[in-house]
Motif scaffolding. Structure first.
Motif, PDB file in Angstrom:
ATOM      1  N   LEU A  96       1.468   6.429  -7.004  1.00  0.00           N
ATOM      2  CA  LEU A  96       0.366   7.322  -7.351  1.00  0.00           C
ATOM      3  C   LEU A  96       0.823   8.780  -7.307  1.00  0.00           C
ATOM      4  O   LEU A  96       0.510   9.567  -8.204  1.00  0.00           O
ATOM      5  CB  LEU A  96      -0.801   7.089  -6.392  1.00  0.00           C
ATOM      6  CG  LEU A  96      -2.152   7.591  -6.849  1.00  0.00           C
ATOM      7  CD1 LEU A  96      -3.243   6.672  -6.306  1.00  0.00           C
ATOM      8  CD2 LEU A  96      -2.415   8.991  -6.397  1.00  0.00           C
TER       9      LEU A  96
ATOM     10  N   LYS B 293       0.828  -1.205   0.000  1.00  0.00           N
ATOM     11  CA  LYS B 293       0.000   0.000   0.000  1.00  0.00           C
ATOM     12  C   LYS B 293       0.863   1.256   0.000  1.00  0.00           C
ATOM     13  O   LYS B 293       0.541   2.253  -0.648  1.00  0.00           O
ATOM     14  CB  LYS B 293      -0.953   0.021   1.198  1.00  0.00           C
ATOM     15  CG  LYS B 293      -1.920  -1.128   1.231  1.00  0.00           C
ATOM     16  CD  LYS B 293      -2.878  -1.080   0.077  1.00  0.00           C
ATOM     17  CE  LYS B 293      -3.871  -2.221   0.175  1.00  0.00           C
ATOM     18  NZ  LYS B 293      -4.482  -2.538  -1.084  1.00  0.00           N
TER      19      LYS B 293
ATOM     20  N   SER C  98      -6.012   5.063  -2.974  1.00  0.00           N
ATOM     21  CA  SER C  98      -6.900   5.856  -3.834  1.00  0.00           C
ATOM     22  C   SER C  98      -7.468   7.073  -3.084  1.00  0.00           C
ATOM     23  O   SER C  98      -7.906   8.040  -3.717  1.00  0.00           O
ATOM     24  CB  SER C  98      -8.029   4.997  -4.382  1.00  0.00           C
ATOM     25  OG  SER C  98      -8.794   4.456  -3.320  1.00  0.00           O
TER      26      SER C  98
ATOM     27  N   GLU D 280       2.300   1.628  -3.436  1.00  0.00           N
ATOM     28  CA  GLU D 280       1.222   2.074  -4.312  1.00  0.00           C
ATOM     29  C   GLU D 280       0.984   3.582  -4.153  1.00  0.00           C
ATOM     30  O   GLU D 280       0.794   4.297  -5.141  1.00  0.00           O
ATOM     31  CB  GLU D 280      -0.051   1.299  -3.955  1.00  0.00           C
ATOM     32  CG  GLU D 280      -1.079   1.196  -5.027  1.00  0.00           C
ATOM     33  CD  GLU D 280      -2.258   0.331  -4.572  1.00  0.00           C
ATOM     34  OE1 GLU D 280      -3.402   0.785  -4.751  1.00  0.00           O
ATOM     35  OE2 GLU D 280      -2.035  -0.778  -4.034  1.00  0.00           O
TER      36      GLU D 280
ATOM     37  N   LEU E 281      -6.322  10.626  -4.156  1.00  0.00           N
ATOM     38  CA  LEU E 281      -6.882  11.367  -5.277  1.00  0.00           C
ATOM     39  C   LEU E 281      -7.752  12.512  -4.809  1.00  0.00           C
ATOM     40  O   LEU E 281      -7.685  13.620  -5.344  1.00  0.00           O
ATOM     41  CB  LEU E 281      -7.662  10.431  -6.205  1.00  0.00           C
ATOM     42  CG  LEU E 281      -6.813   9.316  -6.841  1.00  0.00           C
ATOM     43  CD1 LEU E 281      -7.697   8.371  -7.623  1.00  0.00           C
ATOM     44  CD2 LEU E 281      -5.695   9.898  -7.688  1.00  0.00           C
ATOM     45  N   GLU E 282      -8.563  12.302  -3.792  1.00  0.00           N
ATOM     46  CA  GLU E 282      -9.388  13.370  -3.227  1.00  0.00           C
ATOM     47  C   GLU E 282      -8.567  14.317  -2.367  1.00  0.00           C
ATOM     48  O   GLU E 282      -8.820  15.506  -2.336  1.00  0.00           O
ATOM     49  CB  GLU E 282     -10.524  12.767  -2.381  1.00  0.00           C
ATOM     50  CG  GLU E 282     -11.552  12.005  -3.173  1.00  0.00           C
ATOM     51  CD  GLU E 282     -12.581  11.383  -2.272  1.00  0.00           C
ATOM     52  OE1 GLU E 282     -12.862  11.921  -1.181  1.00  0.00           O
ATOM     53  OE2 GLU E 282     -13.132  10.341  -2.670  1.00  0.00           O
TER      54      GLU E 282
END
Length: 115
Positions: free
Chosen positions: A20, A13, A109, A16, A112-113
């Motif tokens: 990202l 994680k 993920s 990752e 992203l926000e």
């Protein structure tokens, strides 16, 4: 610390999250917190930016969590942060700091926000 990643290269994680960030052309300060553990004061500042209770910064599945009996509700915020300072493996990961805000990016993920 404008953009930083508290990173464990052995964690998928965490890798990752780094990928990202790099895909977004962002170059965070990568802090391998197992090699360079944060001090108690740095953990307090990280907790402030995360806006979470200290218990939320703990990885409950780590062996040290059980060995130290950290599931007991009697531990204070300072006790829990001191446990993380002494056993950095207990720190949630990955954590991304962006200025005055921070996020436990699980799943990655969420970045992203956040960004």
């Amino acid at each position: 610390m404008s953009l930083a990643l508290f990173h464990n290269p052995a964690c998928s994680k965490s890798r990752e999250a780094l990928a990202l960030l790099q895909a977004k052309d962002l170059t965070p300060e990568v802090i391998d917190y197992l090699q360079t553990p944060p001090s108690l004061e740095q953990l307090r500042e990280l907790q402030r930016r995360l806006r979470l209770p200290a218990r939320e910064l703990l990885r409950k599945g780590e062996e040290a969590y059980a060995q130290l009996g950290l599931e007991q509700p009697t531990f204070s915020e300072d006790d829990l942060l001191a446990a993380i300072a002494a056993h950095p493996i207990l720190l949630q990961r990955p954590i991304v700091v962006n200025g005055e805000r921070a996020l436990i990016a699980r799943p990655p993920s969420l970045l992203l926000e956040f960004l």
